[in-house]
Design a protein around this motif. Structure first.
Motif, mmCIF file in Angstrom:
data_model
loop_
_atom_site.group_PDB
_atom_site.id
_atom_site.type_symbol
_atom_site.label_atom_id
_atom_site.label_comp_id
_atom_site.label_asym_id
_atom_site.label_seq_id
_atom_site.Cartn_x
_atom_site.Cartn_y
_atom_site.Cartn_z
ATOM 1 N N UNK B 306 0.864 -1.185 0.000
ATOM 2 C CA UNK B 306 0.000 0.000 0.000
ATOM 3 C C UNK B 306 0.902 1.237 0.000
ATOM 4 N N UNK B 307 0.352 2.408 -0.328
ATOM 5 C CA UNK B 307 1.204 3.606 -0.383
ATOM 6 C C UNK B 307 1.890 3.921 0.943
ATOM 7 N N UNK B 308 1.229 3.688 2.085
ATOM 8 C CA UNK B 308 1.860 4.012 3.369
ATOM 9 C C UNK B 308 2.453 2.788 4.067
ATOM 10 N N UNK B 309 2.423 1.628 3.402
ATOM 11 C CA UNK B 309 3.064 0.436 3.952
ATOM 12 C C UNK B 309 2.230 -0.312 4.975
ATOM 13 N N UNK B 310 1.078 0.229 5.347
ATOM 14 C CA UNK B 310 0.216 -0.474 6.303
ATOM 15 C C UNK B 310 -0.872 -1.217 5.553
ATOM 16 N N UNK B 311 -1.306 -2.348 6.085
ATOM 17 C CA UNK B 311 -2.380 -3.079 5.404
ATOM 18 C C UNK B 311 -3.716 -2.349 5.492
ATOM 19 N N UNK B 327 -2.790 -6.081 1.616
ATOM 20 C CA UNK B 327 -1.761 -5.041 1.549
ATOM 21 C C UNK B 327 -0.762 -5.113 2.686
ATOM 22 N N UNK B 328 -0.422 -6.326 3.113
ATOM 23 C CA UNK B 328 0.503 -6.497 4.243
ATOM 24 C C UNK B 328 1.969 -6.437 3.831
ATOM 25 N N UNK B 329 2.211 -6.202 2.571
ATOM 26 C CA UNK B 329 3.563 -6.152 2.009
ATOM 27 C C UNK B 329 4.403 -7.324 2.488
ATOM 28 N N UNK B 330 5.500 -7.072 3.180
ATOM 29 C CA UNK B 330 6.398 -8.172 3.562
ATOM 30 C C UNK B 330 6.134 -8.728 4.944
ATOM 31 N N UNK B 331 5.058 -8.291 5.584
ATOM 32 C CA UNK B 331 4.810 -8.720 6.963
ATOM 33 C C UNK B 331 3.518 -9.510 7.111
ATOM 34 N N UNK B 332 3.002 -10.029 6.009
ATOM 35 C CA UNK B 332 1.719 -10.712 6.052
ATOM 36 C C UNK B 332 1.719 -11.962 6.910
ATOM 37 N N UNK B 333 2.821 -12.674 6.910
ATOM 38 C CA UNK B 333 2.871 -13.893 7.715
ATOM 39 C C UNK B 333 2.895 -13.517 9.205
#
Lengths: 83, 366
Positions: B306-311, B327-333
């Motif tokens: 996401x644009x601000x990095x937060x889901x 939109x969890x980018x690299x922290x979804x797990x």
């Protein structure tokens, strides 16, 4: 190779002599059929004999994961199985 | 009758967690997944359960999730390994920031210790000489994400959830979802489709952020912790077109996962040799012994950014009975379990365990 056409190396600390031109796999087979262990601890040995299956991997002179079947045996090699 | 209390679209780690949480709460749940369970970003991920402290909202979500992950510490399918996280400082400037990071992690309820250079090399003897110390976060762990997603979907199904496998959601209606075979499912809908979010909810900005990973053969004893450079957050949270960071993980098998890279605006999923080389060079700089290892496979994946990095976690603005968790980018797990709990808190009108405001999808439309 020495003058007699024999290669002398060590497999798991045991001295082994094989004819010049032999593979490391041939030398290992003189000592053990357990070349390596699978991730679940099962014994493994060469299957394809031509470098494809990776089942014959051993440690040679400290370097792990060498394919014994396609590595020529050389004088003085230190080979370790069952890594 | 295809009526449900909740239709979860997408069965990656986030959708699977939401479905599991909803089924556990007694809801009649449908799960729609066109591909394998956990077959998208979940299958490409490292599976590092890690708290990043540079954004308070992200830290709160991660902390809450990490507590929830403890439930699976003894689950065989999770392949949970408590290797801890070791952050390394290249220089005095990076080392100077450690005290503040320790304080932030401990304030959030975590455990972290600064380590001097001597302790650093005792923990990881293979690190390159000349590093300035670091920070040890001993309770963090790694898991195997796709098997966890599968476990969560199975558990949801044991609690009555219905899986529409091999089916894609084509259209979102009013409390209804039309599948690609024409089936219509009725009920409140939660979209958890990661990088595919724009297909169903184009109003929520999301960009795929490509990453590379490589896994080696087994070298037990070479690496003991998940080790990252302290500058990792600059790569992870920066907006550079492309970046790499040192990030390595010991798998329980003795294999080593080597990362990481980040690229925007690349649609091609194939491994890029220049990017892989750049990523590996970074890893070799920090741990020269990696250079001599045998690589088995390299692959890529796409993080939903996401644009601000937060889901996006919450109601879709202007749409009744439509929810999003993506939109969890690299922290979804790391954050899947806490995200699922927050979603169910919101869906059921419970008091949320953490403040939902920073994740509200409405912020993207403001």
């Amino acid at each position: 190779m020495n003058a007699a056409g024999v290669v002398r190396l060590s497999v798991d600390g045991e001295p082994v002599a094989v004819p010049a031109g032999s593979s490391v796999a041939a030398a290992v087979a003189r000592v053990t059929t357990r070349f390596r262990r699978s991730v679940r601890g099962e014994p493994r040995a060469p299957v394809c004999g031509m470098g494809v299956c990776f089942e014959c991997r051993v440690r040679i002179d400290g370097v792990p994961h060498q394919r014994a079947c396609i590595t020529p045996a050389r004088d003085g090699m230190q080979v370790n199985t069952d890594d | 009758m295809n009526g449900y209390d909740l239709i979860v679209v997408g069965a990656g780690i986030v959708g699977a967690s939401c479905a599991d949480e909803a089924a556990a709460a007694g809801l009649r749940v449908a799960i729609v997944e066109p591909g394998p369970i956990g077959g998208g970003a979940t299958a490409c991920a490292m599976g590092h359960l890690v708290a990043m402290d540079d954004d308070p909202a992200e830290l709160a979500l991660a902390r809450h999730s990490l507590h929830r992950w403890e439930e699976f510490a003894d689950l065989a399918e999770a392949e949970f390994s408590r290797c801890g996280t070791l952050w390394v400082a290249r220089n005095e400037a990076e080392a100077a920031g450690i005290a503040q990071r320790v304080a932030r992690l401990e304030a959030s309820g975590g455990e972290a210790h600064a380590v001097d250079a001597q302790a650093l090399y005792r923990l990881e003897p293979a690190l390159a000489p000349g590093l300035c110390g670091g920070m040890l976060v001993p309770r963090e762990a790694v898991v195997y994400p796709p098997r966890m997603a599968l476990h969560l979907v199975r558990r949801a199904r044991q609690r009555g959830a219905v899986l529409y496998a091999g089916r894609a959601a084509r259209r979102l209606g009013r409390a209804a979802v039309t599948l690609d075979d024409g089936t219509v499912l009725a009920g409140p809908t939660l979209v958890a489709t990661g990088c595919a979010l724009p297909e169903l909810l184009p109003q929520l900005p999301l960009r795929p952020r490509k990453g590379h990973l490589l896994i080696t053969d087994r070298y037990p004893g070479l690496l003991h912790h998940q080790v990252l450079e302290l500058g990792y957050a600059d790569s992870a949270h920066g907006h550079a077109g492309s970046s790499v960071a040192f990030n390595v993980q010991p798998r329980p098998t003795g294999q080593i996962l080597i990362g990481s890279s980040r690229e925007f605006d690349v649609a091609d999923p194939s491994v890029s040799a220049p990017m892989l080389q750049r990523m590996l060079q970074r890893a070799f700089d920090f741990m020269p012994a990696l250079r001599g290892l045998r690589a088995i496979r390299a692959w890529t994946g796409f993080r939903p950014a996401t644009p601000d990095g937060r889901p996006y976690l919450g109601a879709v603005p202007g749409r009744a009975d439509l929810w999003v968790a993506a939109g969890h980018e690299g922290l979804g797990v790391t954050t899947a379990l806490g995200s699922a709990q927050l979603m169910l808190d919101l869906l059921l009108g419970r008091t949320p365990a953490i403040d939902p405001a920073p994740y509200a999808p409405a912020r993207a439309l403001a």
